[in-house]
Design a protein around this motif. Structure first.
Motif, PDB file in Angstrom:
ATOM      1  N   LEU A 100       0.864  -1.197   0.000  1.00  0.00           N
ATOM      2  CA  LEU A 100       0.000   0.000   0.000  1.00  0.00           C
ATOM      3  C   LEU A 100       0.892   1.236   0.000  1.00  0.00           C
ATOM      4  O   LEU A 100       1.642   1.473   0.941  1.00  0.00           O
ATOM      5  CB  LEU A 100      -0.894  -0.027   1.249  1.00  0.00           C
ATOM      6  N   ARG A 101       0.824   2.001  -1.079  1.00  0.00           N
ATOM      7  CA  ARG A 101       1.620   3.232  -1.213  1.00  0.00           C
ATOM      8  C   ARG A 101       0.683   4.379  -1.543  1.00  0.00           C
ATOM      9  O   ARG A 101       0.069   4.381  -2.619  1.00  0.00           O
ATOM     10  CB  ARG A 101       2.581   3.129  -2.392  1.00  0.00           C
ATOM     11  N   ARG A 102       0.564   5.344  -0.641  1.00  0.00           N
ATOM     12  CA  ARG A 102      -0.285   6.493  -0.990  1.00  0.00           C
ATOM     13  C   ARG A 102       0.354   7.224  -2.175  1.00  0.00           C
ATOM     14  O   ARG A 102       1.584   7.189  -2.340  1.00  0.00           O
ATOM     15  CB  ARG A 102      -0.431   7.405   0.212  1.00  0.00           C
ATOM     16  N   PRO A 103      -0.479   7.917  -2.968  1.00  0.00           N
ATOM     17  CA  PRO A 103       0.073   8.638  -4.119  1.00  0.00           C
ATOM     18  C   PRO A 103       0.995   9.770  -3.675  1.00  0.00           C
ATOM     19  O   PRO A 103       0.844  10.304  -2.573  1.00  0.00           O
ATOM     20  CB  PRO A 103      -1.165   9.229  -4.813  1.00  0.00           C
ATOM     21  N   GLY A 104       1.932  10.118  -4.529  1.00  0.00           N
ATOM     22  CA  GLY A 104       2.749  11.310  -4.282  1.00  0.00           C
ATOM     23  C   GLY A 104       1.894  12.558  -4.417  1.00  0.00           C
ATOM     24  O   GLY A 104       0.728  12.500  -4.832  1.00  0.00           O
ATOM     25  N   TRP A 105       2.476  13.701  -4.054  1.00  0.00           N
ATOM     26  CA  TRP A 105       1.716  14.952  -4.159  1.00  0.00           C
ATOM     27  C   TRP A 105       1.574  15.378  -5.616  1.00  0.00           C
ATOM     28  O   TRP A 105       2.516  15.187  -6.404  1.00  0.00           O
ATOM     29  CB  TRP A 105       2.423  16.054  -3.370  1.00  0.00           C
ATOM     30  N   PRO A 106       0.418  15.970  -5.979  1.00  0.00           N
ATOM     31  CA  PRO A 106       0.282  16.476  -7.348  1.00  0.00           C
ATOM     32  C   PRO A 106       1.349  17.542  -7.599  1.00  0.00           C
ATOM     33  O   PRO A 106       1.385  18.539  -6.880  1.00  0.00           O
ATOM     34  CB  PRO A 106      -1.126  17.089  -7.383  1.00  0.00           C
ATOM     35  N   PRO A 107       2.222  17.331  -8.570  1.00  0.00           N
ATOM     36  CA  PRO A 107       3.351  18.250  -8.720  1.00  0.00           C
ATOM     37  C   PRO A 107       2.954  19.609  -9.264  1.00  0.00           C
ATOM     38  O   PRO A 107       2.029  19.717 -10.068  1.00  0.00           O
ATOM     39  CB  PRO A 107       4.261  17.529  -9.720  1.00  0.00           C
ATOM     40  N   GLU A 108       3.643  20.637  -8.821  1.00  0.00           N
ATOM     41  CA  GLU A 108       3.500  21.986  -9.382  1.00  0.00           C
ATOM     42  C   GLU A 108       4.620  22.170 -10.407  1.00  0.00           C
ATOM     43  O   GLU A 108       5.723  21.635 -10.235  1.00  0.00           O
ATOM     44  CB  GLU A 108       3.643  23.042  -8.276  1.00  0.00           C
TER      45      GLU A 108
END
Ligand SMILES: NC(=O)c1ccc[n+]([C@@H]2O[C@H](COP(=O)([O-])OP(=O)(O)OC[C@H]3O[C@@H](n4cnc5c(N)ncnc54)[C@H](OP(=O)(O)O)[C@@H]3O)[C@@H](O)[C@H]2O)c1
Length: 248
Positions: A100-108
């Protein structure tokens, strides 16, 4: 959900705690494992064990000895050694593994990316003079040789080599955007260094940096071991366990 013999959750994250609660609520026997690095950890519901297993072989032996039907690696996205050990131990024992790996942050678009913590340290002097370092206390040594002002935030007091000009703030999330903005202003921060941890507990600093015009330097996640097909939500992990051949 069919009865599992016992699910071992490799934890240390909010998702691991949420999964433990969902499984306990569903009547599944759960044991959560914590590394034991944090002095006063947030504890999941259900049974908890603390400390390393002694490598992949130690984890395999633990799994065999404790009637474990499935392992969920819900460790932090940067805990790559533990994930590799979970893959090896489950291959050795034939026990089902769910990662289980949460998604990374939406990149700017204006974020700058580094492939590792040392690579981030090498880039940092070209990006600012007053850095807010949120990569964890064990990463401080990589920045020790830099002659910049550092604000370091971590859960427990750091030990070992660290930068000379450093202000340490002991705190843990969740944080608000307003409080993060105030912190950036108070310390005159011009660059924020973070791992691509993902999740909502510590994401306010990114919104705050955007508003305050602070450069963001992000350390990329280490890759998952070859062949691992991770899920990215607690519900997806539950669904995979429900369909598991270990169930029943
Ligand atoms: N890395 C981060 O940025 C970060 C951030 C927040 C929380 N965490 C949490 O902190 C813990 C340690 O992270 P890390 O990056 O230091 O791990 P790591 O480098 O991948 O693992 C190093 C060793 O620590 C032990 N270990 C790690 N996670 C464990 C767990 N959940 N239960 C029992 N033993 C564990 C294992 O020792 P043995 O080989 O002896 O089994 C492992 O080989 C993890 O639980 C992780 O979820 C990490």
């Amino acid at each position: 959900m069919p009865q599992l013999r016992r699910v071992l959750i490799l934890g240390g994250t909010a998702e691991a705690r949420a999964l433990a609660k969902a499984l306990v609520d569903a009547g599944v026997r759960v044991v959560s494992s914590l590394a034991g690095r944090v002095r006063d950890p947030a504890l999941p519901v259900g049974e908890v064990r603390v400390g390393g297993f002694g490598g992949a072989a130690g984890l395999a032996a633990w799994v065999r000895d404790h009637d474990v039907a499935a392992v969920v690696d819900a460790t932090h996205p940067f805990a790559s050694t533990m994930t590799a050990h979970a893959v090896d131990a489950c291959a050795a024992t034939g026990v089902e593994l769910v990662v289980l790996r949460r998604p990374g942050w939406p990149p700017e678009p204006d974020w700058i990316w580094a492939g590792s913590v040392p690579a981030a340290a090498a880039l940092l002097p070209s990006l600012g003079k007053r850095a807010f370092l949120t990569t964890g206390r064990t990463s401080l040594a990589a920045f020790a040789g830099l002659d910049l002002e550092f604000l370091v935030r971590c859960v427990d007091p750091p030990t070992g080599p660290m930068p000379r000009r450093v202000h340490v703030l002991l705190d843990r999330g969740p944080f608000t955007v307003d409080a993060e903005r105030a912190l950036l202003r108070e310390h005159g921060i011009d660059v924020l260094v973070t791992k691509d941890s993902g999740g909502s507990l510590t994401s306010a600093k990114l919104a705050a940096a955007q508003v305050e015009g602070v450069q963001v330097l992000v350390v990329r996640r280490p890759p998952l071991p070859a062949g691992v097909d991770a899920v990215d939500t607690v519900d997806a992990a539950l669904a995979r366990l429900s369909g598991s051949s270990a169930a029943g």
